[in-house]
Design an enzyme around this catalytic site. Sequence first.
Site, PDB file in Angstrom:
ATOM      1  N   HIS A  56      -9.210  -3.754  -2.655  1.00  0.00           N
ATOM      2  CA  HIS A  56      -7.739  -3.094  -1.693  1.00  0.00           C
ATOM      3  C   HIS A  56      -8.346  -2.329  -1.390  1.00  0.00           C
ATOM      4  O   HIS A  56      -8.446  -1.243  -0.656  1.00  0.00           O
ATOM      5  CB  HIS A  56      -6.391  -3.615  -2.109  1.00  0.00           C
ATOM      6  N   GLU A  57      -8.544  -0.868  -2.794  1.00  0.00           N
ATOM      7  CA  GLU A  57      -9.026   0.541  -3.212  1.00  0.00           C
ATOM      8  C   GLU A  57     -10.349   0.604  -2.137  1.00  0.00           C
ATOM      9  O   GLU A  57     -10.374   1.199  -1.619  1.00  0.00           O
ATOM     10  CB  GLU A  57      -8.830   0.526  -4.372  1.00  0.00           C
ATOM     11  N   CYS A  85       1.185  -0.823   0.114  1.00  0.00           N
ATOM     12  CA  CYS A  85      -0.106  -0.012   0.136  1.00  0.00           C
ATOM     13  C   CYS A  85       0.831   1.794   0.166  1.00  0.00           C
ATOM     14  O   CYS A  85       1.619   1.172   0.651  1.00  0.00           O
ATOM     15  CB  CYS A  85      -0.906   0.035   1.080  1.00  0.00           C
ATOM     16  N   HIS A 114      -9.728   1.211   1.690  1.00  0.00           N
ATOM     17  CA  HIS A 114     -10.148   2.459   1.661  1.00  0.00           C
ATOM     18  C   HIS A 114     -10.819   3.364   1.840  1.00  0.00           C
ATOM     19  O   HIS A 114     -10.357   4.386   2.618  1.00  0.00           O
ATOM     20  CB  HIS A 114      -8.698   3.129   0.671  1.00  0.00           C
TER      21      HIS A 114
END
Length: 194
Positions: A150-151, A108, A154
Amino acid sequence: MIYRVQAYGHPLLRTKSVPVDAGEKGLDLLVSDLWQTMRRANGCGLAANQVGKALQLFIVDSRSTYLQQDTAARKADFEVEDTGIEETFINARICSRSERVWVANEGCLSIPGFYQPVVRPWSVEITYMDKDLKTQHRTFSGITARMIQHEYDHTQGILYLDHLSPLSRKLLAAKLKRIREGKVHTTYPLEFYR
């Protein structure tokens, strides 16, 4: 414009982002800046809250990964005829995740310097608006689905570290402390929370 990437420890990384208003002023410029910032940092994805904007907005570039891999790696990470994407995701919502899972290392830009194995579903079905604010409903798989998850995490205030075992997180504590304290070197600008 190249933004500073928020480093681990910044509270915004733990904040659930708010939906983007379709009439959001400067949205095109922000999307362009995200792409510039991500490319400057040699990343494959970036969420708006990583640059100080608590919006449900992220970008993913799995095409560069595809182009850099050899045939064996492509077979492991991509479905047949999938060559990756360069896509903007606005107000994304993951509708479903496959039962099939796989493990791969993740890193990251907000947590520079190391990678950890993370278990993720192989494919995801997702609804989102693209950069032209057109609604899309698509299914992605392999490394592209991993990057999307993953994003997307966020935007929900979740870091990939949260998917690790308690023992793994404990073993990383000293390294994470160094990042929080700003004792890390990167080739891209970071912003530390003090």
